[in-house]
Design a protein around this motif. Sequence first.
Motif, PDB file in Angstrom:
ATOM      1  N   CYS A  66      33.992  50.121  41.815  1.00  0.00           N
ATOM      2  CA  CYS A  66      33.954  48.791  42.423  1.00  0.00           C
ATOM      3  C   CYS A  66      35.290  48.450  43.077  1.00  0.00           C
ATOM      4  O   CYS A  66      35.314  47.794  44.123  1.00  0.00           O
ATOM      5  N   GLU A  67      36.395  48.922  42.463  1.00  0.00           N
ATOM      6  CA  GLU A  67      37.690  48.683  43.095  1.00  0.00           C
ATOM      7  C   GLU A  67      37.739  49.323  44.462  1.00  0.00           C
ATOM      8  O   GLU A  67      38.291  48.773  45.413  1.00  0.00           O
ATOM      9  N   ALA A  68      37.154  50.513  44.558  1.00  0.00           N
ATOM     10  CA  ALA A  68      37.152  51.202  45.847  1.00  0.00           C
ATOM     11  C   ALA A  68      36.184  50.548  46.826  1.00  0.00           C
ATOM     12  O   ALA A  68      36.392  50.613  48.046  1.00  0.00           O
ATOM     13  N   LEU A  69      35.130  49.916  46.332  1.00  0.00           N
ATOM     14  CA  LEU A  69      34.128  49.326  47.226  1.00  0.00           C
ATOM     15  C   LEU A  69      34.473  47.908  47.650  1.00  0.00           C
ATOM     16  O   LEU A  69      33.943  47.404  48.629  1.00  0.00           O
ATOM     17  N   LYS A  70      35.348  47.258  46.882  1.00  0.00           N
ATOM     18  CA  LYS A  70      35.685  45.848  47.163  1.00  0.00           C
ATOM     19  C   LYS A  70      36.072  45.567  48.608  1.00  0.00           C
ATOM     20  O   LYS A  70      35.642  44.573  49.183  1.00  0.00           O
ATOM     21  N   PRO A  71      36.894  46.384  49.259  1.00  0.00           N
ATOM     22  CA  PRO A  71      37.312  46.058  50.631  1.00  0.00           C
ATOM     23  C   PRO A  71      36.158  45.957  51.613  1.00  0.00           C
ATOM     24  O   PRO A  71      36.298  45.350  52.668  1.00  0.00           O
ATOM     25  N   PHE A  72      35.010  46.537  51.311  1.00  0.00           N
ATOM     26  CA  PHE A  72      33.892  46.507  52.247  1.00  0.00           C
ATOM     27  C   PHE A  72      33.009  45.287  52.073  1.00  0.00           C
ATOM     28  O   PHE A  72      32.092  45.090  52.855  1.00  0.00           O
ATOM     29  N   CYS A  73      33.283  44.470  51.064  1.00  0.00           N
ATOM     30  CA  CYS A  73      32.416  43.317  50.812  1.00  0.00           C
ATOM     31  C   CYS A  73      32.973  42.088  51.501  1.00  0.00           C
ATOM     32  O   CYS A  73      34.174  41.968  51.702  1.00  0.00           O
ATOM     33  N   THR A  74      32.083  41.166  51.821  1.00  0.00           N
ATOM     34  CA  THR A  74      32.499  39.884  52.390  1.00  0.00           C
ATOM     35  C   THR A  74      32.097  38.765  51.439  1.00  0.00           C
ATOM     36  O   THR A  74      31.176  38.921  50.642  1.00  0.00           O
ATOM     37  N   GLU A  75      32.765  37.648  51.604  1.00  0.00           N
ATOM     38  CA  GLU A  75      32.482  36.534  50.689  1.00  0.00           C
ATOM     39  C   GLU A  75      31.409  35.637  51.240  1.00  0.00           C
ATOM     40  O   GLU A  75      31.299  35.457  52.444  1.00  0.00           O
ATOM     41  N   TRP A  76      30.678  35.025  50.328  1.00  0.00           N
ATOM     42  CA  TRP A  76      29.678  34.034  50.729  1.00  0.00           C
ATOM     43  C   TRP A  76      30.409  32.769  51.179  1.00  0.00           C
ATOM     44  O   TRP A  76      31.347  32.338  50.537  1.00  0.00           O
ATOM     45  N   PRO A  77      29.983  32.167  52.297  1.00  0.00           N
ATOM     46  CA  PRO A  77      30.665  30.950  52.741  1.00  0.00           C
ATOM     47  C   PRO A  77      30.594  29.848  51.692  1.00  0.00           C
ATOM     48  O   PRO A  77      29.516  29.530  51.200  1.00  0.00           O
ATOM     49  N   SER A  78      31.730  29.262  51.356  1.00  0.00           N
ATOM     50  CA  SER A  78      31.774  28.321  50.242  1.00  0.00           C
ATOM     51  C   SER A  78      31.061  27.017  50.558  1.00  0.00           C
ATOM     52  O   SER A  78      30.681  26.279  49.659  1.00  0.00           O
ATOM     53  N   ALA A  79      30.836  26.724  51.837  1.00  0.00           N
ATOM     54  CA  ALA A  79      30.187  25.461  52.180  1.00  0.00           C
ATOM     55  C   ALA A  79      28.703  25.481  51.844  1.00  0.00           C
ATOM     56  O   ALA A  79      28.061  24.439  51.741  1.00  0.00           O
ATOM     57  N   LEU A  80      28.121  26.662  51.687  1.00  0.00           N
ATOM     58  CA  LEU A  80      26.673  26.753  51.449  1.00  0.00           C
ATOM     59  C   LEU A  80      26.422  27.036  49.984  1.00  0.00           C
ATOM     60  O   LEU A  80      25.879  28.072  49.629  1.00  0.00           O
ATOM     61  N   ASP A  81      26.810  26.120  49.115  1.00  0.00           N
ATOM     62  CA  ASP A  81      26.649  26.441  47.700  1.00  0.00           C
ATOM     63  C   ASP A  81      25.303  26.010  47.132  1.00  0.00           C
ATOM     64  O   ASP A  81      24.835  26.592  46.165  1.00  0.00           O
ATOM     65  N   LYS A 101      28.771  41.947  38.705  1.00  0.00           N
ATOM     66  CA  LYS A 101      29.892  41.112  38.230  1.00  0.00           C
ATOM     67  C   LYS A 101      31.208  41.592  38.801  1.00  0.00           C
ATOM     68  O   LYS A 101      32.053  40.789  39.206  1.00  0.00           O
ATOM     69  N   GLU A 102      31.397  42.917  38.848  1.00  0.00           N
ATOM     70  CA  GLU A 102      32.671  43.447  39.369  1.00  0.00           C
ATOM     71  C   GLU A 102      32.844  43.131  40.835  1.00  0.00           C
ATOM     72  O   GLU A 102      33.943  42.844  41.305  1.00  0.00           O
ATOM     73  N   LEU A 103      31.753  43.179  41.598  1.00  0.00           N
ATOM     74  CA  LEU A 103      31.859  42.914  43.030  1.00  0.00           C
ATOM     75  C   LEU A 103      31.813  41.422  43.340  1.00  0.00           C
ATOM     76  O   LEU A 103      31.895  41.028  44.497  1.00  0.00           O
ATOM     77  N   GLY A 104      31.625  40.595  42.318  1.00  0.00           N
ATOM     78  CA  GLY A 104      31.652  39.161  42.536  1.00  0.00           C
ATOM     79  C   GLY A 104      30.368  38.590  43.110  1.00  0.00           C
ATOM     80  O   GLY A 104      30.394  37.620  43.842  1.00  0.00           O
TER      81      GLY A 104
END
Lengths: 323, 208
Positions: free
Chosen positions: A123-138, B103-106
């Motif tokens: 998961c540490e290696a895969l983290k850079p490829f993920c994007t975050e969910w927009p916080s305004a759409l909770d 969980k790890e990837l959030g």
Amino acid sequence: MAAHTSKAFLSLGRITGPVLGLHSSLNRVTYATGLSGKADFPNRGKKPRRDAGKPRTEKMAVDQDWTAVYPAAAPFRPGSVPIPVRMGYPVKGGVPPEKNGNLELIKIPNFLHLTPAAIKKHCEALKPFCTEWPSALDTHGKCDEHFPIKMESTDYVSAGTSLRNPSARIVHLKVKLSSLNLDDHARKKMLKLVGERYCKDTDVLTIRTDSCPLKQQNYDYALYLLTVLYHESWKTEAWEAEKTVADMEEYSWEDSPSQKNILDTLVRMKVAGEGEGEELRQELLGRREVQDYKDSVTRLKNEGESENTMLQYREAVKKVLNL
Amino acid sequence: MAAPMAVSRDICSLARIFVGISQLGTRGLSACRSHRKCNIIRSHLPLTSSTFFHTGAVFSSTPSSITVTDEPDTLFQKVSVLVKGHDRAVLDSYEFFATMTAKELGITLGKVFEPPKDIDRFTLLKSIHIFKKHRVQYEMRTHYRCIELSHVTGCTAQVYLEYIQRNLPEGVAMEVSKTAMEKVPDHILQPIWNDKPTDNKPSQSEQS
């Protein structure tokens, strides 16, 4: 492992002829045959098998890096797993067989390469490829407000002769009609056009497309259908003027038998005490009891019969007829 | 001979997972299904990074470089992963793996539950010829596990699903249903009849 392969090569060599790379080993074979005795039956004519040695588990440190022992999916190796695991149907009055030479442990898929430490590393290696969910759409409400159209599709993963699954082409388009720009006539026409695809309780229109062979095509087709429905429902055709009372979706009290009946009854009862004619009817219509009666009848017809509606109708009738 | 072979096998597999993130990327690109818009496009090969012009800095330590584009990411309201298998213990382990990864990837987890199992039973004749009274019965049990993720972006979903699917054990099948959210397209905001009333009505009367 290597001993096995070399043995196989040697036996092949004896049947078909000497294999190129194994001249020396064949010579060794003939030399060894001369020396071995009858007691050496299983290994006669073959190189003497060397000892297996101690299993690797005894040399493993307690704090070793397990991800290096099982970095990828691999079958169970009893010599590499330092756990005294037992598996299988127990012998009568005994325990399940031990891990050495246990086929059950090899058959079942193991997750030794997916320990929590390994998952964290991956998961540490895969983290850079993920994007975050927009916080305004909770909340779901905000999502529905900004993104009302929902496209559902399913993908399938399975082992077989073919990778394809024909059910993967199906696309469902779900949209709430309240989020589309429709006026009253357009909404009613849309409901008539769409028929069973609309759910009244949740106000959701579901369009299911599976006529095209590819998912992308079905997706485009679903959006096309929505566009066509929307624009067609805003159009008013000439023949729509012929809409009868039977076609109406809701009950409306104006010009209905109920209105005629109540006005006739009131006129007969001579409530107003004045002359007959249109003015009398208009005046009666304007009365509060008549309006209450109108509301109760409309509610009964549209919502169906229930405790509340029947009570309301009873009260309205009592007031109108002065009971 | 055994030891070096095992070590080389391990190194190859290590290469497949850790160092080969770029290879993961290339396979991911080719296996791109419904994800038309990707905010992050994985670059091809690590060694010739000078051929790529991207805004981010080139890290000499990590072989793969990430390109960020302006295309909007798909948003998934719900991603439902249903795994089917014949062995309940395997599905238990897989569920632990999938939930820990999320969980790890959030990723926010919705429901994780176990739909009731299906048993297919059928009765066959025991013998190839006659002996109708003697039969044998077989059954196939299919266990299910459903893991629902909510509020996932397209890139995160692609990463998570690819990782999950590569580590799917043998004998286990998976169905993934995604609910993507989209805005109302521009051509559905206003009816077109308002703009051109004269053009459409004569054509309608001609057709009808």
